[in-house]
Design a protein around this motif. Structure first.
Motif, mmCIF file in Angstrom:
data_model
loop_
_atom_site.group_PDB
_atom_site.id
_atom_site.type_symbol
_atom_site.label_atom_id
_atom_site.label_comp_id
_atom_site.label_asym_id
_atom_site.label_seq_id
_atom_site.Cartn_x
_atom_site.Cartn_y
_atom_site.Cartn_z
ATOM 1 N N GLY A 1 -3.769 -1.690 10.794
ATOM 2 C CA GLY A 1 -3.135 -1.355 12.051
ATOM 3 C C GLY A 1 -1.644 -1.095 11.944
ATOM 4 N N LYS A 2 -0.888 -1.680 12.898
ATOM 5 C CA LYS A 2 0.548 -1.445 12.962
ATOM 6 C C LYS A 2 1.258 -1.916 11.705
ATOM 7 C CE LYS A 2 4.582 -1.980 15.976
ATOM 8 N NZ LYS A 2 5.516 -2.265 14.885
ATOM 9 N N GLU A 3 0.809 -3.012 11.116
ATOM 10 C CA GLU A 3 1.438 -3.492 9.879
ATOM 11 C C GLU A 3 1.331 -2.458 8.774
ATOM 12 O OE1 GLU A 3 -0.155 -7.258 8.740
ATOM 13 O OE2 GLU A 3 1.285 -8.377 9.973
ATOM 14 N N LEU A 4 0.180 -1.824 8.662
ATOM 15 C CA LEU A 4 -0.016 -0.805 7.638
ATOM 16 C C LEU A 4 0.837 0.428 7.946
ATOM 17 C CD1 LEU A 4 -1.359 0.354 5.158
ATOM 18 C CD2 LEU A 4 -3.381 0.899 6.538
ATOM 19 N N LYS A 5 0.875 0.845 9.207
ATOM 20 C CA LYS A 5 1.710 1.990 9.591
ATOM 21 C C LYS A 5 3.169 1.742 9.233
ATOM 22 C CE LYS A 5 -1.097 3.290 13.634
ATOM 23 N NZ LYS A 5 -1.087 3.394 15.106
ATOM 24 N N ASP A 6 3.681 0.577 9.661
ATOM 25 C CA ASP A 6 5.094 0.262 9.437
ATOM 26 C C ASP A 6 5.410 0.144 7.944
ATOM 27 O OD1 ASP A 6 5.411 0.230 12.154
ATOM 28 O OD2 ASP A 6 5.473 -1.950 12.343
ATOM 29 N N ALA A 7 4.506 -0.469 7.199
ATOM 30 C CA ALA A 7 4.732 -0.628 5.762
ATOM 31 C C ALA A 7 4.743 0.718 5.051
ATOM 32 C CB ALA A 7 3.660 -1.540 5.160
ATOM 33 N N GLY A 8 3.852 1.616 5.456
ATOM 34 C CA GLY A 8 3.811 2.938 4.846
ATOM 35 C C GLY A 8 5.062 3.738 5.147
ATOM 36 N N ASP A 9 5.464 3.766 6.423
ATOM 37 C CA ASP A 9 6.685 4.489 6.806
ATOM 38 C C ASP A 9 7.881 3.989 5.998
ATOM 39 O OD1 ASP A 9 5.647 6.221 8.736
ATOM 40 O OD2 ASP A 9 5.884 4.778 10.354
ATOM 41 N N ALA A 10 8.038 2.655 5.936
ATOM 42 C CA ALA A 10 9.215 2.070 5.277
ATOM 43 C C ALA A 10 9.197 2.320 3.779
ATOM 44 C CB ALA A 10 9.275 0.574 5.568
ATOM 45 N N ALA A 11 8.049 2.124 3.146
ATOM 46 C CA ALA A 11 7.972 2.254 1.689
ATOM 47 C C ALA A 11 8.261 3.682 1.241
ATOM 48 C CB ALA A 11 6.595 1.802 1.196
ATOM 49 N N ALA A 12 7.673 4.659 1.926
ATOM 50 C CA ALA A 12 7.879 6.059 1.524
ATOM 51 C C ALA A 12 9.313 6.499 1.799
ATOM 52 C CB ALA A 12 6.887 6.959 2.255
ATOM 53 N N HIS A 13 9.866 6.069 2.930
ATOM 54 C CA HIS A 13 11.249 6.424 3.258
ATOM 55 C C HIS A 13 12.216 5.850 2.230
ATOM 56 C CE1 HIS A 13 14.931 7.027 5.557
ATOM 57 N NE2 HIS A 13 15.190 5.735 5.429
ATOM 58 N N GLU A 14 12.068 4.578 1.932
ATOM 59 C CA GLU A 14 12.986 3.931 0.979
ATOM 60 C C GLU A 14 12.890 4.575 -0.401
ATOM 61 O OE1 GLU A 14 11.953 -0.170 1.206
ATOM 62 O OE2 GLU A 14 12.626 -0.358 3.286
ATOM 63 N N LEU A 15 11.680 4.895 -0.828
ATOM 64 C CA LEU A 15 11.508 5.529 -2.137
ATOM 65 C C LEU A 15 12.187 6.896 -2.171
ATOM 66 C CD1 LEU A 15 10.162 5.510 -4.970
ATOM 67 C CD2 LEU A 15 8.224 6.683 -3.903
ATOM 68 N N LEU A 16 11.929 7.710 -1.159
ATOM 69 C CA LEU A 16 12.504 9.057 -1.150
ATOM 70 C C LEU A 16 14.023 9.024 -1.044
ATOM 71 C CD1 LEU A 16 9.923 10.928 1.110
ATOM 72 C CD2 LEU A 16 10.312 11.293 -1.324
ATOM 73 N N MET A 17 14.552 8.152 -0.218
ATOM 74 C CA MET A 17 16.007 8.066 -0.091
ATOM 75 C C MET A 17 16.639 7.635 -1.413
ATOM 76 S SD MET A 17 16.740 9.133 2.923
ATOM 77 C CE MET A 17 18.447 8.606 3.154
ATOM 78 N N GLY A 18 16.011 6.684 -2.096
ATOM 79 C CA GLY A 18 16.546 6.235 -3.380
ATOM 80 C C GLY A 18 16.496 7.319 -4.440
ATOM 81 N N LEU A 19 15.389 8.048 -4.482
ATOM 82 C CA LEU A 19 15.248 9.103 -5.493
ATOM 83 C C LEU A 19 16.190 10.272 -5.219
ATOM 84 C CD1 LEU A 19 11.369 9.086 -5.945
ATOM 85 C CD2 LEU A 19 13.086 8.251 -7.571
ATOM 86 N N LEU A 20 16.367 10.625 -3.951
ATOM 87 C CA LEU A 20 17.307 11.707 -3.633
ATOM 88 C C LEU A 20 18.743 11.294 -3.950
ATOM 89 C CD1 LEU A 20 15.722 13.065 -0.345
ATOM 90 C CD2 LEU A 20 16.165 14.397 -2.418
ATOM 91 N N ALA A 21 19.082 10.049 -3.669
ATOM 92 C CA ALA A 21 20.426 9.571 -4.014
ATOM 93 C C ALA A 21 20.659 9.620 -5.519
ATOM 94 C CB ALA A 21 20.613 8.151 -3.497
ATOM 95 N N GLN A 22 19.595 9.414 -6.283
ATOM 96 C CA GLN A 22 19.704 9.423 -7.746
ATOM 97 C C GLN A 22 19.758 10.841 -8.303
ATOM 98 O OE1 GLN A 22 16.478 7.373 -9.675
ATOM 99 N NE2 GLN A 22 17.112 7.983 -11.727
ATOM 100 N N HIS A 23 18.905 11.726 -7.800
ATOM 101 C CA HIS A 23 18.737 13.044 -8.417
ATOM 102 C C HIS A 23 19.480 14.175 -7.709
ATOM 103 C CE1 HIS A 23 15.864 11.473 -11.284
ATOM 104 N NE2 HIS A 23 15.232 10.869 -10.301
ATOM 105 N N ARG A 24 19.843 13.988 -6.450
ATOM 106 C CA ARG A 24 20.639 14.982 -5.716
ATOM 107 C C ARG A 24 21.690 14.237 -4.884
ATOM 108 N NH1 ARG A 24 18.190 17.736 -8.820
ATOM 109 N NH2 ARG A 24 17.146 19.749 -8.455
#
Length: 257
Positions: free
Chosen positions: A39-62
């Protein structure tokens, strides 16, 4: 293009990087989905995990580029930036939270100098990433009737009327990105939407659709424009080119109410 986890290929261009980023976030989302949340826990965890990963990788590579993310704060610095990544870390959160549904996606697009210049849409459950570096080839249409991708829960009344006008079938599915990629994949022939989306909902799918030779526009036929001060971009048409005149003419005559 499919890459192993780790780092992007050396000297990766923007097309390659967009693809790698979308796939990396997709793998992370599959991991989150396997953790037993619901449910909501899975939705929130997915949103947060993917956002944090992408922001970190973009900060590193671009590191010099700006980022507009559905899950991040828009500080407007992007408006004076030459390059802006427009990302939706998890498009189709509802579908993501309903395993084993596959109609959710990761969107990664790059806007530069006034236009979308690269994009990737990962559909992790399918193991496919559609991207501008290796533009998809849209197969010949396999359906006698046109097929219009619509929301599985709330297909707009005007799209139902459009389907009756052009003798089309409605094909329900989740994520906006999945709907647009369904036209690339010959699962549908058009996606017509009005009434509530933002730049991150369509930037990457539109970049890929354009690269594949599909027609894209607002419902009034005007161009889809990105990296605007107001990121609300509520309507669009993505379709096989031969259907565009019929669809736009219907909307011009009948509206979207």
């Amino acid at each position: 293009m499919t890459f192993e986890p780790g780092t992007p290929p050396p000297a990766a261009d923007d097309h390659v990087l967009a693809t790698w980023l979308a796939e990396a976030a997709g793998r992370r989302l599959l991991e989150v989905r396997a953790e037993g949340l619901e449910g909501k826990e899975l939705k929130d965890a997915g949103d947060a995990a993917a956002h944090e990963l992408l922001m970190g990788l973009l900060a590193q590579h671009r590191p010099g580029d700006a980022v507009l993310s559905e899950e991040g704060k828009d500080d407007k610095a992007r408006l004076s930036a030459e390059r802006v990544w427009i990302i939706d870390p998890l498009d189709g959160t509802r579908e993501f939270s309903e395993p084993p549904r596959d109609d959710w996606a990761v969107h990664v697009a790059l806007w530069q100098g006034g236009a979308l210049v690269a994009g990737a849409v990962a559909q992790p459950v399918l193991g496919e990433t559609f991207n501008t570096g290796e533009a998809p080839v849209v197969p010949p249409r396999t359906s006698e009737k046109p097929r219009i991708a619509v929301s599985r829960s709330r297909p707009p009344a005007f799209v139902q009327a459009l389907a009756e006008e052009i003798d089309a079938e409605l094909v329900p599915m989740g994520s906006a990105g999945v709907k647009m990629m369904s036209v690339v994949r010959d699962v549908a022939d058009a996606y017509v939407h009005a009434g509530g989306q933002y730049e991150w909902d369509s930037a990457a799918p539109v970049a890929v659709a354009r690269a594949a030779g599909l027609f894209t526009s607002r419902v009034d036929g005007s161009e889809l424009v990105y990296n605007q001060d107001d990121v609300y971009l509520p309507d669009l048409v993505v379709c096989r080119p031969e259907l565009s005149e019929q669809i736009l003419a219907f909307i011009a005559d009948h509206g979207t109410d």
